[in-house]
Design a protein around this motif. Structure first.
Motif, mmCIF file in Angstrom:
data_model
loop_
_atom_site.group_PDB
_atom_site.id
_atom_site.type_symbol
_atom_site.label_atom_id
_atom_site.label_comp_id
_atom_site.label_asym_id
_atom_site.label_seq_id
_atom_site.Cartn_x
_atom_site.Cartn_y
_atom_site.Cartn_z
ATOM 1 N N MET B 117 0.847 -1.176 0.000
ATOM 2 C CA MET B 117 0.000 0.000 0.000
ATOM 3 C C MET B 117 0.897 1.246 0.000
ATOM 4 O O MET B 117 1.982 1.252 0.580
ATOM 5 N N SER B 118 0.432 2.286 -0.666
ATOM 6 C CA SER B 118 1.196 3.535 -0.694
ATOM 7 C C SER B 118 0.877 4.368 0.541
ATOM 8 O O SER B 118 -0.041 4.044 1.306
ATOM 9 N N ASP B 119 1.605 5.451 0.709
ATOM 10 C CA ASP B 119 1.415 6.285 1.894
ATOM 11 C C ASP B 119 0.023 6.902 1.960
ATOM 12 O O ASP B 119 -0.474 7.210 3.039
ATOM 13 N N ASP B 120 -0.596 7.095 0.797
ATOM 14 C CA ASP B 120 -1.925 7.716 0.803
ATOM 15 C C ASP B 120 -3.051 6.679 0.940
ATOM 16 O O ASP B 120 -4.227 7.010 0.784
ATOM 17 N N GLY B 121 -2.688 5.454 1.216
ATOM 18 C CA GLY B 121 -3.709 4.439 1.449
ATOM 19 C C GLY B 121 -4.121 3.672 0.224
ATOM 20 O O GLY B 121 -4.923 2.729 0.310
ATOM 21 N N GLY B 122 -3.600 4.033 -0.946
ATOM 22 C CA GLY B 122 -3.923 3.299 -2.174
ATOM 23 C C GLY B 122 -2.891 2.223 -2.442
ATOM 24 O O GLY B 122 -1.955 2.007 -1.657
#
Lengths: 120, 218
Positions: B117-122
């Motif tokens: 998962m990326s830092d922005d939640g995606g």
């Protein structure tokens, strides 16, 4: 490649041909205990064979098992002496007691872990 | 001539507290409670796979053929859930009230998109390879094959209704495995490893297992 001797205690109430017996099999270090047992004619219970469902659960009575291939195996399982032979590779000679699914479910439920937590 | 009483076996005429559909398979050695619990686990895996395949399919951008094949497998897994769900109730079981319990007890692992998962939640798809998605799909099908094979073993010669359902599903899961073996072989290894099949007649046709359709596309 190392090869280990695995003694499998099959409890009398286990629905396996060898119920009540202790069966000795040989397992290569890269092979899973369950697959080796089945190839040796000991048709132990199993389902997913990916270390997830816990149908194959067994008690580790002696020895060391590598469970790194299991999809859902917890430290508390190892601390409780429970293994998943479907994805367990021997790292020493072993003695295990098969057919411990119900015990595993109780154990997981006691730690609020799946699948026991949703079945108890 | 005196009227003969209904043949009743051990179930009294008019008794609605028992089901001969259960007692008849118990008499043939089926552990009904064990079976219905296994079925709930198995259709839990079909249901979660349907969900996870939705996500996997979305992440096969640029590979329209892979997306279509994944869509067939996705819809057919939902058909498997639909096929067996009534059998759970016939055997005295029920779906868990909480969907989280249903997912937690699914017989097969979560088929998650194979990327962090990326830092922005995606999803961080920057390093994601198509072959990784195909491997997730393949291993999910293999788990399903093992599960339904176990159900076949539990019901063979004793519970023809459940056996028929499990064997129909098994037919399709084996086909799904062949599809993903073919795709992964080419994508990862550049090898031709034919599945032996061509496209379904319609998306998610489920030629062996279709029970009750939701709509024209499922």
């Amino acid at each position: 490649m190392a090869n280990y001797t695995v003694e499998v205690e099959v409890p009398p109430d286990c629905d396996v041909e060898q119920a009540g017996q202790t069966v000795t099999i040989e397992v290569d270090e890269d092979d899973y205990v369950l697959d080796a047992a089945r190839k040796a004619g000991v048709w132990l219970p199993a389902d997913c064979q990916q270390g997830w469902c816990t149908t194959c659960a067994a008690a580790l009575l002696d020895g060391e098992v590598d469970q790194s291939d299991s999809r859902r195996y917890y430290d508390v399982d190892a601390e409780a002496g429970l293994i998943l032979p479907c994805t367990g590779k021997p790292r020493s000679d072993l003695r295990i007691r098969a057919c411990q699914h119900e015990r595993m479910l109780d154990h997981r439920a006691a730690h609020d872990l799946p699948p026991g937590s949703s079945k108890r | 001539m005196a009227q003969k009483p209904h043949s009743s076996g051990s179930v009294a005429p008019g008794d609605t507290t028992q089901r001969v559909g259960i007692t008849s398979i118990e008499a043939r050695g089926v552990d009904v409670e064990e079976l219905r619990e296994k079925l709930i686990d198995a259709i839990g895996a079909e249901f979660t796979t349907y969900y996870y395949y939705s996500n996997l399919r979305m992440h096969l951008a640029g590979n329209e053929d892979y997306k279509e094949i994944t869509e067939d497998a996705r819809l057919e897994d939902r058909a498997h859930f639909e096929l067996v769900l009534p059998r759970v109730y016939e055997l005295g079981g029920a779906l868990p009230n909480d969907i989280r319990d249903f997912a937690d007890r699914a017989a097969c692992p979560d088929a998650e998109v194979p990327t962090p998962m990326s830092d922005d939640g995606g999803f961080d798809t920057s390093g994601m390879e198509v072959e990784d998605v195909l491997e997730v799909l393949l291993e999910a099908e293999r788990c399903a094959i093992r599960t339904w094979s176990e159900v076949c073993d539990m019901t063979r010669d004793a519970d023809p209704r459940t056996y028929d359902m499990a064997s129909r599903i098994l037919q399709e899961e084996i086909e799904h495995e062949a599809w993903f073996v073919e795709l992964l072989s080419m994508e990862r290894d550049g090898e031709i490893n034919p599945a032996g099949h061509f496209v379904r007649g319609e998306p998610g046709e489920a030629p062996y297992s279709t029970n009750r359709r939701f709509n024209d596309s499922a």
